[in-house]
Design an enzyme around this catalytic site. Sequence first.
Site, PDB file in Angstrom:
ATOM      1  N   HIS A  91      -5.160   2.154  -7.937  1.00 39.84           N
ATOM      2  CA  HIS A  91      -5.583   1.731  -6.594  1.00 39.84           C
ATOM      3  C   HIS A  91      -7.023   2.181  -6.380  1.00 39.84           C
ATOM      4  CE1 HIS A  91      -5.749   1.489  -2.216  1.00 39.84           C
ATOM      5  NE2 HIS A  91      -4.647   0.761  -2.254  1.00 39.84           N
TER       6      HIS A  91
ATOM      7  N   CYS B  11      -6.977  -3.982  -4.221  1.00 40.41           N
ATOM      8  CA  CYS B  11      -6.763  -3.779  -2.786  1.00 40.41           C
ATOM      9  C   CYS B  11      -8.000  -4.345  -2.079  1.00 40.41           C
ATOM     10  CB  CYS B  11      -6.568  -2.306  -2.457  1.00 40.41           C
ATOM     11  SG  CYS B  11      -6.292  -2.065  -0.690  1.00 40.41           S
TER      12      CYS B  11
ATOM     13  N   HIS C 171      -3.009  -6.048  -3.294  1.00 42.13           N
ATOM     14  CA  HIS C 171      -2.762  -5.741  -1.884  1.00 42.13           C
ATOM     15  C   HIS C 171      -3.767  -6.582  -1.122  1.00 42.13           C
ATOM     16  CE1 HIS C 171      -1.414  -1.296  -2.768  1.00 42.13           C
ATOM     17  NE2 HIS C 171      -0.590  -2.190  -3.269  1.00 42.13           N
TER      18      HIS C 171
ATOM     19  N   ASP D 258      -1.043  -6.344   2.952  1.00 35.18           N
ATOM     20  CA  ASP D 258      -1.252  -4.916   3.142  1.00 35.18           C
ATOM     21  C   ASP D 258      -1.142  -4.608   4.620  1.00 35.18           C
ATOM     22  OD1 ASP D 258      -1.647  -2.344   2.406  1.00 35.18           O
ATOM     23  OD2 ASP D 258      -3.593  -2.639   1.487  1.00 35.18           O
ATOM     24  N   HIS D 259      -1.478  -3.397   4.962  1.00 31.32           N
ATOM     25  CA  HIS D 259      -1.364  -2.905   6.340  1.00 31.32           C
ATOM     26  C   HIS D 259      -1.372  -4.006   7.385  1.00 31.32           C
ATOM     27  CE1 HIS D 259      -3.626   0.832   4.668  1.00 31.32           C
ATOM     28  NE2 HIS D 259      -2.453   0.632   4.110  1.00 31.32           N
TER      29      HIS D 259
ATOM     30  N   TYR E 101       2.620  -0.324   8.444  1.00 28.68           N
ATOM     31  CA  TYR E 101       3.798  -0.828   7.729  1.00 28.68           C
ATOM     32  C   TYR E 101       4.937  -1.290   8.628  1.00 28.68           C
ATOM     33  CZ  TYR E 101       1.420   0.642   3.527  1.00 28.68           C
ATOM     34  OH  TYR E 101       0.505   0.755   2.514  1.00 28.68           O
TER      35      TYR E 101
HETATM   36  C1  DNO Z   1      -2.042   3.076   1.862  1.00 23.80           C
HETATM   37  C2  DNO Z   1      -1.866   2.657   0.463  1.00 23.80           C
HETATM   38  C3  DNO Z   1      -2.163   3.792  -0.483  1.00 23.80           C
HETATM   39  C4  DNO Z   1      -1.687   3.421  -1.853  1.00 23.80           C
HETATM   40  C5  DNO Z   1      -1.903   4.514  -2.849  1.00 23.80           C
HETATM   41  C6  DNO Z   1      -1.485   4.088  -4.226  1.00 23.80           C
HETATM   42  O1  DNO Z   1      -1.412   2.538   2.720  1.00 23.80           O
HETATM   43  O2  DNO Z   1      -2.576   1.527   0.143  1.00 23.80           O
HETATM   44  O3  DNO Z   1      -1.526   4.956  -0.074  1.00 23.80           O
HETATM   45  O4  DNO Z   1      -0.314   3.165  -1.819  1.00 23.80           O
HETATM   46  O5  DNO Z   1      -3.226   4.909  -2.859  1.00 23.80           O
HETATM   47  O6  DNO Z   1      -1.330   5.206  -5.002  1.00 23.80           O
END
Ligand code: DNO
Length: 376
Positions: free
Chosen positions: A207, A245, A272, A317-318, A331
């Site tokens: 990541h 990401c 992501h 993602d978020h 989440y």
């Molecule tokens: C946050 C995530 C990170 C991700 C880690 C992977 O919401 O994108 O915590 O899961 O960095 O190790």
Amino acid sequence: MKMILRWFPYGDDSVTLQQIRQTPGISGVATCFPNIPVGEVWQPDMLAALKEELNGAGLEMEVIESYNVHEDIKKGLPSRDRYIENYIESIRNMAGAGVKCICYNFMPALDWARSDMARELPDGSRALSYRHSEVLAKTPQAIVDSTLGKSEGFSLPGWEPERLRTIAEDIEFYKGMDEETYWEHLRYFLAAVIPEAERCGVRMGIHPDDPPWPIYGLPKIICDARNIRRFLALHDSPANGLTLCTGSLGSNTGNDIPAIAAEFAGRIPFAHIRNVKHLAERDFDESAHLSACGDLDMFAIVRALHAGGFDGYVRPDHGRMIWGEKARPGYGLYDRAIGANYLLGLWEAVDKTSGAGGNASGAGAADKTSGAGAQE
Ligand code: DNO
């Protein structure tokens, strides 16, 4: 391509497996064991039980996020070899439970960092946000406390309390370490772990650093195309990949995310996908996924992945907190479900107009690929 959602076991999630199952196009989840201290082995029986629970709910457990790397490995301490052995044993155990992709990070001391976990946006929704001057004005401990204090009672990935107890010492420790030494610690880890992952048929996806610039003097290395190139070359194997990401890399306005997606598509096992809206170069809010809501062009990102033959997992993602939802920051269900279906729509459009015939799979998508090219 398979669309998944992140989900936390043992009652540590406001979202149910049934809700995920009922979200169109979702084939499974990315999950983890936040209750197991970093550095311990993930045992076959826990993995088997979790897999059974997920499969029983009609969902796959092919992706683990996050299997965290013990700080001693990142620091390069003599004890790292023992933790690397544990890491490898866990990878074998995960592969035995059908896991195909592991998302991890190599961020020193802190995982992701934000100045506000619930900033109110103009439409009344709440989102994670980052203001560089606010982060620098606080001590790391104050950031930790305010972040943990806004978790709505859920664990926060990467912010495990037992790990954060030593945050001040850890940050001090890294102040004496230059970036090249940190790269060397990453290389050492990869040299041990990647051959085993490859043997097990598991693709590792690092990541990026979030935010992708140094804070508190910590070395940040996975933050732009040049360093991603260097990272992938450190151990040239299909098992050594990137978790794309878009929000983390996209926080740096100098990063061209569609170009990064295009260049590395074949080495991206997991994406992501989320959007960010900048207010200044190092100030941003996490916006809704739609291109129009932020600075990133989601269509261009999806098209670049598709054109590059991407065959990994995607998750929205978020999400923001909308419609009165109370959930782990980033989440909740609603905004992520909207995001997932927006991204599936983009993928379908790109797929059907590319003439490539499609490489979509995943629940709800498998039947849509036939004859995709025939309509052109
Ligand atoms: C946050 C995530 C990170 C991700 C880690 C992977 O919401 O994108 O915590 O899961 O960095 O190790």
